[in-house]
Design a protein around this motif. Structure first.
Motif, PDB file in Angstrom:
ATOM      1  N   GLU A 301       9.913  -0.162 -10.304  1.00  0.00           N
ATOM      2  CA  GLU A 301      10.019  -1.172 -10.163  1.00  0.00           C
ATOM      3  C   GLU A 301       8.604  -1.543  -9.960  1.00  0.00           C
ATOM      4  OE1 GLU A 301      12.432  -3.822  -8.352  1.00  0.00           O
ATOM      5  OE2 GLU A 301      13.857  -4.041  -9.764  1.00  0.00           O
ATOM      6  N   ILE A 302       7.846  -0.184  -8.955  1.00  0.00           N
ATOM      7  CA  ILE A 302       6.243  -0.290  -8.354  1.00  0.00           C
ATOM      8  C   ILE A 302       6.127   0.058  -9.417  1.00  0.00           C
ATOM      9  CG2 ILE A 302       5.291   1.412  -6.812  1.00  0.00           C
ATOM     10  CD1 ILE A 302       7.626   0.538  -4.238  1.00  0.00           C
ATOM     11  N   SER A 305       5.331  -2.369 -11.949  1.00  0.00           N
ATOM     12  CA  SER A 305       4.407  -3.738 -11.655  1.00  0.00           C
ATOM     13  C   SER A 305       2.640  -3.066 -12.477  1.00  0.00           C
ATOM     14  CB  SER A 305       4.199  -4.060 -10.117  1.00  0.00           C
ATOM     15  OG  SER A 305       4.587  -2.967  -9.073  1.00  0.00           O
ATOM     16  N   SER A 308       1.257  -2.959 -15.436  1.00  0.00           N
ATOM     17  CA  SER A 308       1.295  -4.043 -15.553  1.00  0.00           C
ATOM     18  C   SER A 308       0.532  -4.692 -15.363  1.00  0.00           C
ATOM     19  CB  SER A 308       2.710  -5.377 -15.294  1.00  0.00           C
ATOM     20  OG  SER A 308       3.941  -4.565 -16.126  1.00  0.00           O
ATOM     21  N   ALA A 309      -0.392  -3.726 -13.738  1.00  0.00           N
ATOM     22  CA  ALA A 309      -1.529  -4.656 -13.786  1.00  0.00           C
ATOM     23  C   ALA A 309      -2.397  -4.273 -14.725  1.00  0.00           C
ATOM     24  CB  ALA A 309      -1.414  -4.761 -12.331  1.00  0.00           C
TER      25      ALA A 309
END
Length: 313
Positions: A301-302, A305, A308-309
């Motif tokens: 998930e890190i 993310s 995504s950023a």
């Protein structure tokens, strides 16, 4: 051929050797003589079969100048672009020579002696490139093993020393089933898995293990990992084994991490694997265990993310 999509090497096929090409061409030539009742049909048909087969071999390989940079470096690591160019050029030359011999025969007085001479010259040309045909056959087989990797997809590139748990991480978060064993360089090439999160598709790439040494000394297997990190977009998940069970000291793994960071343009997530095994070494990064699954989903998930950023910037 100029395929720029994943799986571009799937259409490569077995490359016949010189003897196989000659037997096929002369067999077709013999049939043509029986059908036409003319000895000239033998040379014309055999020459046409050889020239077409050789030209087809060249066309099936991609145009290297038009390959994405990632695939260019990958091909260079796996088989060598320069040697491919040389062998393909020689096969293309042979096709032209066969056509020239066939035309010369058709324009000259034709008898049994001339036919034997023309066929002998054709055979000599084909035999002269037998080593190139053998190399291209091996190259074709090895390139077909390259998985379909889409350079446009956001990718988690799992990197690190051999036997630190890269393949295990991939197996835990995707349906990919890489070979997993407790000896170095289990992964002999790139292995790709996919996940879909919130209707967005991601690649996760298991790369061959790297060693702490200059790029010029790295082998073909390691250079595939370098190609992925240089040209794909996304994030690098660098796994470290602080327990020493991988067979490499922690300081060597840290040096490799710093060396990669010195030229890498992608963000890096560092995770210390094998947290299920007691270790005296402090770990500043994320702690995970690809044996028990602890921290694996959180690490995934890190990485997602971060990508995504990055895509919103």
């Amino acid at each position: 051929m100029n395929l720029l999509a994943p799986g571009m090497f799937e259409r490569l096929s077995t490359v016949p050797d010189a003897q196989e090409l000659l037997e096929r061409a002369f067999r077709r030539g013999s049939k043509a003589v029986k059908a036409a009742g003319d000895d000239a049909a033998f040379v014309g048909t055999a020459g046409g079969v050889l020239a077409t087969a050789l030209s087809s071999i060249v066309r099936r390989f991609p145009t290297f100048e038009k390959l994405p940079e990632f695939y260019y470096d990958l091909v260079d690591a796996v088989v060598g672009v320069d040697q491919l160019r040389i062998s393909l050029s020689r096969v293309g030359w042979a096709a032209k020579q066969i056509r020239r011999i066939s035309r010369e025969y058709m324009r000259s007085p034709r008898g049994a002696g001339e036919r034997r001479s023309a066929l002998g010259r054709m055979a000599s040309v084909v035999k002269s490139i037998d080593e190139d045909l053998a190399f291209l056959n091996e190259a074709s087989a090895r390139l077909r093993e390259i998985p379909g990797i889409d350079p446009s997809l956001p990718t988690i590139i799992i990197a690190g020393y051999p036997n630190v748990g890269k393949s295990s991480f991939l197996a835990m978060v995707t349906r990919a089933r890489p070979e997993i064993a407790s000896y170095p360089f289990t992964t002999q090439g790139l292995i790709v898995g996919h996940i879909t999160m919130k209707d967005k598709r991601y690649q996760i790439l298991d790369t061959p293990g790297l060693l702490d040494r200059p790029l010029s000394e790295r082998n073909e297997i390691e250079r595939q990992a370098i190609a992925a990190m240089r040209h794909l977009r996304g994030v690098v998940l660098f796994l470290i084994d602080p327990t020493g069970h991988c067979g490499y000291p922690l300081d060597a793994q840290h040096r490799l991490l710093e060396e990669i960071k010195s030229w890498l343009e992608l963000p890096v997530v560092v995770a210390y694997n094998k947290s299920d095994i007691p270790s005296d070494h402090p770990q500043d990064g994320i702690r995970i265990s690809t044996l028990t699954g602890d921290g694996v989903q959180e690490t995934l998930e890190i990485c997602l993310s971060i990508m995504s950023a990055e895509s919103r910037l």
